[in-house]
Write a protein that holds these residues in place. Structure first.
Motif, mmCIF file in Angstrom:
data_model
loop_
_atom_site.group_PDB
_atom_site.id
_atom_site.type_symbol
_atom_site.label_atom_id
_atom_site.label_comp_id
_atom_site.label_asym_id
_atom_site.label_seq_id
_atom_site.Cartn_x
_atom_site.Cartn_y
_atom_site.Cartn_z
ATOM 1 N N THR A 31 0.848 -1.198 0.000
ATOM 2 C CA THR A 31 0.000 0.000 0.000
ATOM 3 C C THR A 31 0.881 1.244 0.000
ATOM 4 N N ALA A 32 0.270 2.373 -0.323
ATOM 5 C CA ALA A 32 1.002 3.638 -0.314
ATOM 6 C C ALA A 32 0.099 4.757 0.189
ATOM 7 N N LEU A 33 0.701 5.733 0.832
ATOM 8 C CA LEU A 33 -0.002 6.935 1.262
ATOM 9 C C LEU A 33 0.359 8.079 0.330
ATOM 10 N N ASN A 34 -0.631 8.844 -0.067
ATOM 11 C CA ASN A 34 -0.507 10.000 -0.958
ATOM 12 C C ASN A 34 -0.272 9.608 -2.410
ATOM 13 N N GLU A 35 -0.667 8.392 -2.790
ATOM 14 C CA GLU A 35 -0.576 8.003 -4.194
ATOM 15 C C GLU A 35 -1.764 8.581 -4.960
ATOM 16 N N ASP A 103 3.417 -1.465 10.702
ATOM 17 C CA ASP A 103 2.354 -1.320 9.708
ATOM 18 C C ASP A 103 1.483 -0.104 9.989
ATOM 19 N N ASP A 104 1.994 0.805 10.835
ATOM 20 C CA ASP A 104 1.185 1.945 11.262
ATOM 21 C C ASP A 104 1.851 3.289 10.965
ATOM 22 N N ILE A 105 2.858 3.290 10.108
ATOM 23 C CA ILE A 105 3.587 4.530 9.844
ATOM 24 C C ILE A 105 2.762 5.447 8.938
ATOM 25 N N ASP A 106 2.435 6.638 9.454
ATOM 26 C CA ASP A 106 1.807 7.666 8.628
ATOM 27 C C ASP A 106 2.791 8.823 8.498
ATOM 28 N N PHE A 107 2.375 9.904 7.866
ATOM 29 C CA PHE A 107 3.323 10.990 7.615
ATOM 30 C C PHE A 107 3.780 11.664 8.911
ATOM 31 N N SER A 108 2.904 11.760 9.875
ATOM 32 C CA SER A 108 3.285 12.364 11.143
ATOM 33 C C SER A 108 4.358 11.534 11.837
ATOM 34 N N GLN A 109 4.140 10.217 11.907
ATOM 35 C CA GLN A 109 5.122 9.333 12.532
ATOM 36 C C GLN A 109 6.413 9.282 11.726
ATOM 37 N N ASN A 111 7.836 11.505 10.036
ATOM 38 C CA ASN A 111 8.660 12.696 10.237
ATOM 39 C C ASN A 111 9.132 12.850 11.674
ATOM 40 N N ASP A 112 8.446 12.213 12.618
ATOM 41 C CA ASP A 112 8.809 12.343 14.026
ATOM 42 C C ASP A 112 9.743 11.236 14.504
ATOM 43 N N LEU A 113 9.588 10.027 13.951
ATOM 44 C CA LEU A 113 10.378 8.887 14.396
ATOM 45 C C LEU A 113 11.742 8.848 13.716
ATOM 46 N N THR A 114 12.696 8.254 14.402
ATOM 47 C CA THR A 114 14.021 8.052 13.804
ATOM 48 C C THR A 114 13.993 6.788 12.959
ATOM 49 N N PRO A 115 14.312 6.870 11.689
ATOM 50 C CA PRO A 115 14.280 5.671 10.844
ATOM 51 C C PRO A 115 15.430 4.730 11.180
ATOM 52 N N VAL A 116 15.300 3.493 10.757
ATOM 53 C CA VAL A 116 16.392 2.535 10.909
ATOM 54 C C VAL A 116 17.590 2.982 10.079
ATOM 55 N N GLN A 117 17.290 3.557 8.912
ATOM 56 C CA GLN A 117 18.347 4.084 8.049
ATOM 57 C C GLN A 117 17.728 5.081 7.076
ATOM 58 N N GLU A 118 18.508 6.045 6.630
ATOM 59 C CA GLU A 118 18.051 6.955 5.590
ATOM 60 C C GLU A 118 19.172 7.197 4.586
ATOM 61 N N TRP A 119 18.791 7.523 3.374
ATOM 62 C CA TRP A 119 19.734 7.688 2.277
ATOM 63 C C TRP A 119 19.427 8.967 1.513
ATOM 64 N N GLU A 120 20.468 9.616 1.012
ATOM 65 C CA GLU A 120 20.327 10.660 0.017
ATOM 66 C C GLU A 120 20.372 9.976 -1.346
ATOM 67 N N LEU A 121 19.363 10.186 -2.158
ATOM 68 C CA LEU A 121 19.253 9.474 -3.420
ATOM 69 C C LEU A 121 19.751 10.312 -4.592
ATOM 70 N N ALA A 122 20.131 9.629 -5.645
ATOM 71 C CA ALA A 122 20.463 10.267 -6.921
ATOM 72 C C ALA A 122 19.312 10.003 -7.897
#
Length: 202
Positions: A31-35, A103-109, A111-122
């Motif tokens: 599923t996706a949010l904001n599609e 399975d409960d991540i929305d946009f508020s969470q 942006n507030d939660l620390t991800p397991v990892q994040e990447w800068e993409l090309a």
């Protein structure tokens, strides 16, 4: 350019499909949010060989670049790298953040939660780049949530392909079970053999 995850030589990702987790994704549960088009997120998960096919697209709503994609698996997996093919003309996502077994991540969470990892993409239009995970943290993954918070300046974010590479836990358990049929196995030699056969972190 990304490189093959195997420890042998291969050209132009010849071996990439062997480590693709596509067959382990529960596509019906994606599923996706904001599609813009409901259900379009399912279409960006396809075999590795089809990553350059831009006919399928997951698009965010206009004037809102954020996307969240929830990816469940049919069995626990270990994820070694992620490949994202985005849109042209600034529509590609510029950052990716990962959350595991939620399975409960929305946009508020997101942006507030620390991800397991994040990447800068090309802008990876041809699917030539992949992003290695912090492999020790991506073990026993039942579901993966990807947050794309921004793009390269367009009004909307477009994603044409998301590819995951790694191993299914069940496959590894089967491989280990088969070793009981070996004649007088040497534990130390067997351990070395397993380590050499595992993918390496990029």
């Amino acid at each position: 350019m990304g490189s093959c995850l195997h420890q042998h030589d291969c050209e132009e990702y010849e071996c990439a499909g062997d480590w693709s987790l596509y067959k382990n994704i529960d596509i019906t549960g994606v599923t996706a949010l904001n599609e813009t088009v409901e259900g379009s997120a399912k279409s960006v998960f396809k075999p590795w060989e089809q990553r350059s096919d831009l006919s399928t697209v997951l698009a965010s709503n206009d004037d809102d670049a954020e996307l969240i994609v929830f990816i469940p698996f049919t069995t626990d997996v270990k994820i070694k790298s992620i490949c994202v093919v985005g849109g042209v003309d600034g529509h590609s996502p510029s950052k990716m953040r990962a959350f595991l077994n939620r399975d409960d991540i929305d946009f508020s969470q997101a942006n507030d939660l620390t991800p397991v990892q994040e990447w800068e993409l090309a802008e990876n239009i041809r699917g030539e780049l992949e992003y290695p995970t912090k492999y020790a943290k991506f073990q026993g993954v039942a579901s993966l949530t990807l947050h794309f918070p921004s793009n390269f300046g367009a009004d909307a974010t477009h994603v044409h392909y998301i590819g995951l590479r790694g191993e299914a836990t069940q496959m590894k358990r089967d491989a280990i079970a088969n070793t009981v049929y070996e004649a007088m196995p040497n534990p130390s030699e067997h351990k070395i053999s397993q380590e050499q056969g595992m993918p390496q972190v990029l």
